[in-house]
Design a protein around this motif. Structure first.
Motif, PDB file in Angstrom:
ATOM      1  N   GLY A  22       0.829  -1.199   0.000  1.00  0.00           N
ATOM      2  CA  GLY A  22       0.000   0.000   0.000  1.00  0.00           C
ATOM      3  C   GLY A  22       0.859   1.243   0.000  1.00  0.00           C
ATOM      4  O   GLY A  22       1.978   1.249   0.467  1.00  0.00           O
ATOM      5  N   SER A  23       0.324   2.317  -0.543  1.00  0.00           N
ATOM      6  CA  SER A  23       1.085   3.558  -0.562  1.00  0.00           C
ATOM      7  C   SER A  23       0.337   4.598   0.252  1.00  0.00           C
ATOM      8  O   SER A  23      -0.628   5.173  -0.217  1.00  0.00           O
ATOM      9  CB  SER A  23       1.283   4.039  -1.990  1.00  0.00           C
ATOM     10  OG  SER A  23       0.043   4.137  -2.635  1.00  0.00           O
ATOM     11  N   THR A  80      -5.159  -1.449   0.369  1.00  0.00           N
ATOM     12  CA  THR A  80      -4.799  -1.759  -1.016  1.00  0.00           C
ATOM     13  C   THR A  80      -5.276  -3.154  -1.385  1.00  0.00           C
ATOM     14  O   THR A  80      -5.813  -3.374  -2.468  1.00  0.00           O
ATOM     15  CB  THR A  80      -3.276  -1.633  -1.218  1.00  0.00           C
ATOM     16  OG1 THR A  80      -2.890  -0.305  -0.911  1.00  0.00           O
ATOM     17  CG2 THR A  80      -2.883  -1.967  -2.637  1.00  0.00           C
ATOM     18  N   LEU A 111      -9.026  -3.134  -1.799  1.00  0.00           N
ATOM     19  CA  LEU A 111      -9.397  -2.467  -3.038  1.00  0.00           C
ATOM     20  C   LEU A 111      -9.016  -3.293  -4.268  1.00  0.00           C
ATOM     21  O   LEU A 111      -9.569  -3.111  -5.341  1.00  0.00           O
ATOM     22  CB  LEU A 111      -8.756  -1.082  -3.111  1.00  0.00           C
ATOM     23  CG  LEU A 111      -9.324  -0.079  -2.097  1.00  0.00           C
ATOM     24  CD1 LEU A 111      -8.476   1.174  -2.056  1.00  0.00           C
ATOM     25  CD2 LEU A 111     -10.768   0.251  -2.406  1.00  0.00           C
ATOM     26  N   GLU A 146      -8.561   8.093   3.038  1.00  0.00           N
ATOM     27  CA  GLU A 146      -7.794   7.624   1.881  1.00  0.00           C
ATOM     28  C   GLU A 146      -8.446   6.368   1.281  1.00  0.00           C
ATOM     29  O   GLU A 146      -8.560   6.242   0.068  1.00  0.00           O
ATOM     30  CB  GLU A 146      -6.347   7.324   2.296  1.00  0.00           C
ATOM     31  CG  GLU A 146      -5.480   6.810   1.169  1.00  0.00           C
ATOM     32  CD  GLU A 146      -5.166   7.855   0.106  1.00  0.00           C
ATOM     33  OE1 GLU A 146      -4.757   7.451  -0.985  1.00  0.00           O
ATOM     34  OE2 GLU A 146      -5.335   9.066   0.373  1.00  0.00           O
ATOM     35  N   PHE A 147      -8.889   5.471   2.159  1.00  0.00           N
ATOM     36  CA  PHE A 147      -9.552   4.252   1.700  1.00  0.00           C
ATOM     37  C   PHE A 147     -10.823   4.599   0.925  1.00  0.00           C
ATOM     38  O   PHE A 147     -11.051   4.089  -0.174  1.00  0.00           O
ATOM     39  CB  PHE A 147      -9.885   3.361   2.902  1.00  0.00           C
ATOM     40  CG  PHE A 147     -10.708   2.158   2.560  1.00  0.00           C
ATOM     41  CD1 PHE A 147     -10.138   1.065   1.924  1.00  0.00           C
ATOM     42  CD2 PHE A 147     -12.062   2.108   2.882  1.00  0.00           C
ATOM     43  CE1 PHE A 147     -10.895  -0.046   1.610  1.00  0.00           C
ATOM     44  CE2 PHE A 147     -12.821   1.001   2.566  1.00  0.00           C
ATOM     45  CZ  PHE A 147     -12.233  -0.085   1.931  1.00  0.00           C
ATOM     46  N   LYS A 172     -11.605   7.421  -0.512  1.00  0.00           N
ATOM     47  CA  LYS A 172     -11.262   8.151  -1.734  1.00  0.00           C
ATOM     48  C   LYS A 172     -10.822   7.165  -2.826  1.00  0.00           C
ATOM     49  O   LYS A 172     -11.272   7.245  -3.966  1.00  0.00           O
ATOM     50  CB  LYS A 172     -10.154   9.167  -1.444  1.00  0.00           C
ATOM     51  CG  LYS A 172      -9.791  10.031  -2.647  1.00  0.00           C
ATOM     52  CD  LYS A 172      -8.776  11.087  -2.268  1.00  0.00           C
ATOM     53  CE  LYS A 172      -7.403  10.437  -2.422  1.00  0.00           C
ATOM     54  NZ  LYS A 172      -6.296  11.355  -2.204  1.00  0.00           N
ATOM     55  N   ARG A 173      -9.971   6.216  -2.456  1.00  0.00           N
ATOM     56  CA  ARG A 173      -9.490   5.234  -3.434  1.00  0.00           C
ATOM     57  C   ARG A 173     -10.606   4.288  -3.884  1.00  0.00           C
ATOM     58  O   ARG A 173     -10.673   3.890  -5.049  1.00  0.00           O
ATOM     59  CB  ARG A 173      -8.317   4.451  -2.849  1.00  0.00           C
ATOM     60  CG  ARG A 173      -7.065   5.335  -2.729  1.00  0.00           C
ATOM     61  CD  ARG A 173      -5.952   4.709  -1.944  1.00  0.00           C
ATOM     62  NE  ARG A 173      -5.476   3.476  -2.553  1.00  0.00           N
ATOM     63  CZ  ARG A 173      -4.669   2.626  -1.927  1.00  0.00           C
ATOM     64  NH1 ARG A 173      -4.257   2.882  -0.691  1.00  0.00           N
ATOM     65  NH2 ARG A 173      -4.278   1.526  -2.519  1.00  0.00           N
ATOM     66  N   ARG A 174     -11.510   3.945  -2.972  1.00  0.00           N
ATOM     67  CA  ARG A 174     -12.644   3.087  -3.332  1.00  0.00           C
ATOM     68  C   ARG A 174     -13.577   3.820  -4.300  1.00  0.00           C
ATOM     69  O   ARG A 174     -14.034   3.247  -5.285  1.00  0.00           O
ATOM     70  CB  ARG A 174     -13.406   2.659  -2.074  1.00  0.00           C
ATOM     71  CG  ARG A 174     -14.544   1.685  -2.368  1.00  0.00           C
ATOM     72  CD  ARG A 174     -15.228   1.205  -1.139  1.00  0.00           C
ATOM     73  NE  ARG A 174     -15.764   2.354  -0.402  1.00  0.00           N
ATOM     74  CZ  ARG A 174     -16.516   2.256   0.672  1.00  0.00           C
ATOM     75  NH1 ARG A 174     -16.806   1.082   1.171  1.00  0.00           N
ATOM     76  NH2 ARG A 174     -16.972   3.327   1.273  1.00  0.00           N
ATOM     77  N   ALA A 209     -12.695   6.235  -6.324  1.00  0.00           N
ATOM     78  CA  ALA A 209     -11.984   6.354  -7.598  1.00  0.00           C
ATOM     79  C   ALA A 209     -12.047   5.040  -8.379  1.00  0.00           C
ATOM     80  O   ALA A 209     -12.219   5.050  -9.604  1.00  0.00           O
ATOM     81  CB  ALA A 209     -10.529   6.749  -7.356  1.00  0.00           C
ATOM     82  N   ALA A 210     -11.911   3.930  -7.668  1.00  0.00           N
ATOM     83  CA  ALA A 210     -11.995   2.623  -8.335  1.00  0.00           C
ATOM     84  C   ALA A 210     -13.388   2.418  -8.930  1.00  0.00           C
ATOM     85  O   ALA A 210     -13.531   1.952 -10.061  1.00  0.00           O
ATOM     86  CB  ALA A 210     -11.656   1.504  -7.356  1.00  0.00           C
TER      87      ALA A 210
END
Length: 168
Positions: free
Chosen positions: A21-22, A40, A43, A79-80, A82-84, A86-87
């Motif tokens: 993960g980043s 990560t 996701l 962050e989680f 936001k990334r979810r 975006a996915a």
């Protein structure tokens, strides 16, 4: 609800997958018990059986209380999410359960459309069948009329021939 937590020592040895993960700049990769790496993995679709790709599962996978995820590890949660998002916007579905529901909804819509088309086609076929029956009935009536007319002319012809030729 009681949940076990593991203390994370600064010199703890982490699995390389957990380091995948980043986290945002300035946040340690081991923050939240390797939460960024776990986020990560979630996701990426590596959701444990019976779980979902959500904040509750993230807290469980990171071995932290969900309340702590909101208070202490808010940046991890944000962050989680936001990334979810975006996915999802990119057309990916990290949660296998949600992906299955989406596939089933799509299938349901296609089947509803197919049923509507089939119903329309059946209605049109019934109307065509009724029209053809009407045409057939009209043709039968005409045929019966023509037969009666031929029989009447035949009778007239027989009467005339017997009258002129004397055959009874």
């Amino acid at each position: 609800m009681t949940q076990e937590t593991r203390p994370i020592a600064s010199d703890a040895v982490l699995d390389p997958l957990e380091l995948a993960g980043s986290p945002p700049p300035g946040v340690s990769p081991t923050a939240g018990g390797g939460g960024f790496a776990r986020a990560t993995r979630l996701l990426a679709g590596q959701v444990p059986p019976g779980g979902a790709c959500d904040v509750k599962m993230l807290a469980r996978e990171a071995d932290i209380f969900r309340a702590a995820l909101y208070r202490t590890w808010g940046h991890l949660k944000e962050e989680f999410e936001k990334r979810r998002a975006a996915a999802r916007a990119a057309g990916q579905q990290p949660d296998p359960g949600e992906a299955r529901v989406a596939r089933l909804r799509d299938l349901k819509q296609r089947l509803i459309g197919k049923l509507a088309r089939t119903h329309t086609e059946l209605t049109q076929l019934k109307e065509r069948h009724q029209l053809l029956l009407s045409v057939l009935a009209a043709k039968d009536d005409e045929l019966q009329r023509l037969r009666r007319e031929i029989n009447a002319r035949w009778e007239d012809t027989r009467k005339l021939s017997s009258h002129y030729f004397g055959a009874d």
